[in-house]
Structures are given as structure tokens and as C-alpha cells.
Design a protein around this motif. Structure first.
Motif, short mmCIF file in Angstrom:
data_model
loop_
_atom_site.label_atom_id
_atom_site.label_comp_id
_atom_site.label_asym_id
_atom_site.label_seq_id
_atom_site.Cartn_x
_atom_site.Cartn_y
_atom_site.Cartn_z
N GLN A 107 43.19 30.38 36.32
CA GLN A 107 43.51 29.19 35.51
C GLN A 107 42.24 28.45 35.11
OE1 GLN A 107 45.91 26.28 37.59
NE2 GLN A 107 45.22 24.65 36.25
N LYS A 108 41.35 28.24 36.07
CA LYS A 108 40.14 27.47 35.80
C LYS A 108 39.18 28.24 34.90
CE LYS A 108 41.50 23.99 38.21
NZ LYS A 108 41.93 22.75 37.52
N GLU A 109 39.12 29.56 35.06
CA GLU A 109 38.25 30.35 34.19
C GLU A 109 38.66 30.21 32.73
OE1 GLU A 109 36.65 34.05 37.00
OE2 GLU A 109 38.27 34.38 35.55
N ASN A 110 39.95 30.20 32.47
CA ASN A 110 40.43 30.05 31.10
C ASN A 110 40.10 28.67 30.54
OD1 ASN A 110 42.15 30.99 28.79
ND2 ASN A 110 43.39 29.23 29.42
N GLU A 111 40.05 27.67 31.41
CA GLU A 111 39.76 26.30 30.96
C GLU A 111 38.29 26.08 30.67
OE1 GLU A 111 41.28 23.66 33.90
OE2 GLU A 111 43.39 24.20 33.57
N ILE A 112 37.40 26.70 31.46
CA ILE A 112 35.97 26.41 31.32
C ILE A 112 35.18 27.57 30.73
CG2 ILE A 112 36.06 24.78 33.23
CD1 ILE A 112 34.66 26.85 34.98
N GLY A 113 35.78 28.77 30.61
CA GLY A 113 35.09 29.91 30.02
C GLY A 113 33.95 30.42 30.88
N CYS A 114 34.13 30.44 32.19
CA CYS A 114 33.10 30.92 33.12
C CYS A 114 33.76 31.74 34.23
CB CYS A 114 32.33 29.76 33.75
SG CYS A 114 31.48 28.69 32.59
N ASP A 115 33.11 32.82 34.65
CA ASP A 115 33.60 33.57 35.79
C ASP A 115 33.36 32.78 37.07
OD1 ASP A 115 34.48 35.65 34.28
OD2 ASP A 115 32.91 37.07 34.84
N ILE A 116 34.34 32.82 37.98
CA ILE A 116 34.25 32.11 39.25
C ILE A 116 34.49 33.12 40.36
CG2 ILE A 116 35.13 30.22 40.66
CD1 ILE A 116 36.22 28.94 38.08
N VAL A 117 33.47 33.42 41.14
CA VAL A 117 33.54 34.48 42.14
C VAL A 117 33.29 33.90 43.53
CG1 VAL A 117 32.66 36.75 42.83
CG2 VAL A 117 32.64 36.08 40.42
N LEU A 118 34.04 34.41 44.53
CA LEU A 118 33.85 34.01 45.92
C LEU A 118 33.64 35.26 46.77
CD1 LEU A 118 34.02 31.98 48.34
CD2 LEU A 118 36.46 32.51 48.41
#
Length: 276
Positions: free
Chosen positions: A68-79
Motif C-alpha cells: 500500500q505504501k509503495e503505491n503511495e510514495i513510489g519507492c520500494d520498501i524492504v525489510l
């Protein structure tokens, strides 16, 4: 009707300006319609819990939040979580995080593009004398956006609760990154803009009503049936004087790029680390 629009022209102007600002913010943040992913080289996985700190349900919830957040900010989020006492320094953590990002070609727009990776090393689970290290690696727009202080604040927020609640801390990581990249941490949220517009409009209406109450309804020619005309019109040139001033312009630049360096793969990254 013409007088009506003239009377409320300031209100219309204020609303129009606020709408332009609102649309501009949405376009700048990429939230007007969301972002479209243009990198298909990276894997779909975003949560690598090698240290086994999360339940299967928590991992799935985290994946859904990240999507959801990736679609909002246009950035990959990896943990990524590991438990390796041999990775026992900020430098080693930085290299591991950067290489993991580079090897998988993460980046929302292009490989090695916009995105971030949070690496958490639970070394103490293996060696009681070891330190638990963490590293926040940034790339692309995230690297340019995050200053050193921004990086430190994110790490402190995550580390504050990670030992007692790993899942909650990693949710904090995702939400904090999303807020910063969407501009919601910049001090002037959209609600403030709309509140300012409403306040200006109300003040204008009140002042206009007060002024109209005390305004005279007659003029000097109200009771004169015929206004005299003066046909003698002359323009008399008196003097000419021009004043010039030099306006000093600011040459300051922008911030961001905290912890900037080049990874072993030759790609630009930022970042910072901590312990918990």
C-alpha cells in the motif's frame, strides 16, 4: 449578478489559489492517481525474516502494508532481519544492506532506483555478548530526501520498541518512511492549508461586513441633477526621477543525502546505523 461576483471576488480568489496549491502538492507527492511501477527486475518479496522474529501472520500484514505504501510514495520498501554475530560493525552492516539491495535490483522506477532497505541484525540471539545492529539504506529519491538527522530519527523510532515488539517497530519503519516521502512530515500538512484558506475567507467576510455598515450611502453628487464638466485638460510635466536598487538573491541549496556513499556494486546509497 455582476455586483455579486465583485463583492465576493476575494473569496473566489482564495479558494482558487488553495485548489492550485492542493493539486500541486498532490502532483509533487505523486498521490494524484498513485505511482506506476516501472522496474520489473526486482523480486516481489519485501520481507526477509531470516532471524525469525515475526509470525507468518505478521509477515503477511507487513507485506500488505508495504504494498500500500509503495503505491503511495513510489519507492520500494524492504525489510531484512538476520542473526549473524560476524557482522559486528556499522561498516559491515552498510555493505550487507547495500549489496542486498543491489543484488536484487530494487528500485520502484528502475533497478537500483527509488527505495530503502532496513537491515536488523539480531546477533545477540546467537551470541549473548554480541550487539544487535541495524542499518537503514537509502537509494534514489529516498537518498536525496533523507538527511542525516532524518535517518537518525527513523532509527531511533524503530529501536525504541524493537526489542519488545519487533512487528510494531517494523510497522513504524514503513509508516515513518511513507510519511517522510509523502511530505507529511514537512511541517505544512494539507489540513493546515485548508484551515488557513477558511480562516482568511472568514476574516475577509467579517471585515467586509463591518466596513459596509459604516459606509456612506450618499456621495457629493447624489442630489445634483447635472454634473458639471470641465473641458480644460492639461498634462503638466514636473520632474523625472528614477531610483534603482540591487536585490541580493539567495544561492542556498537543498539538504538530504545523509550518509552518501558508493556501494561495492558502484551504486549511490545513503544511510545510517544504530544498536538496540
Amino acid at each position: 449578478m455582476k455586483n455579486y461576483f465583485k463583492h465576493f471576488r476575494i473569496i473566489f480568489i482564495v479558494v482558487a489559489v488553495m485548489l492550485v496549491i492542493f493539486i500541486g502538492i498532490k502532483v509533487a507527492n505523486g498521490t494524484l492517481g498513485g505511482y506506476k511501477r516501472t522496474n520489473n527486475n526486482a523480486p516481489a518479496e519485501r520481507v526477509y525474516d531470516y532471524a525469525d522474529k515475526l509470525t507468518d501472520e505478521q509477515e503477511n500484514k507487513l507485506r500488505a502494508l508495504i504494498a500500500q505504501k509503495e503505491n503511495e510514495i513510489g519507492c520500494d520498501i524492504v525489510l531484512v532481519t538476520i542473526a549473524d554475530p560476524s557482522i559486528d560493525s556499522d561498516y559491515a552492516m552498510m555493505n550487507y544492506a547495500d549489496d542486498f539491495y543491489d543484488d536484487n535490483q530494487y528500485g520502484y522506477d528502475v533497478p537500483w532506483g527509488d527505495g530503502a532497505l532496513y537491515l536488523d541484525n539480531w546477533a545477540r540471539d546467537v551470541d549473548p555478548l554480541a550487539d544487535n545492529y541495524c542499518w537503514f539504506s537509502t537509494c534514489g529519491r529516498v537518498e536525496r530526501k533523507y538527511s542525516t538527522s532524518d535517518i537518525n530519527w527513523l532509527i531511533e523510532d524503530v529501536c525504541r520498541t524493537v526489542n519488545s515488539d519487533p512487528y510494531g517497530a517494523y510497522v513504524t519503519y514503513v509508516n515513518s518512511l511513507s510519511r517522510t516521502m509523502s511530505g507529511k512530515d514537512d511541517g505544512f500538512p494539507e489540513s493546515f492549508i485548508w484551515a488557513a484558506a477558511i480562516f482568511i475567507t472568514v476574516v475577509y467576510i467579517i471585515c467586509n461586513v463591518i466596513n459596509n455598515k459604516g459606509k456612506k450611502t450618499t456621495k457629493s453628487d447624489t442630489y445634483i441633477s447635472r454634473v458639471p464638466h470641465f473641458h480644460d485638460r492639461r498634462d503638466i510635466f514636473l520632474t523625472k526621477h528614477t531610483t534603482t536598487r540591487h536585490i541580493q538573491r539567495s544561492s542556498g541549496g537543498g539538504g538530504g543525502g545523509g550518509g552518501h556513499h558508493i556501494s561495492s556494486g558502484g551504486h549511490s546509497h545513503g544511510g545510517g546505523g544504530g544498536r538496540h
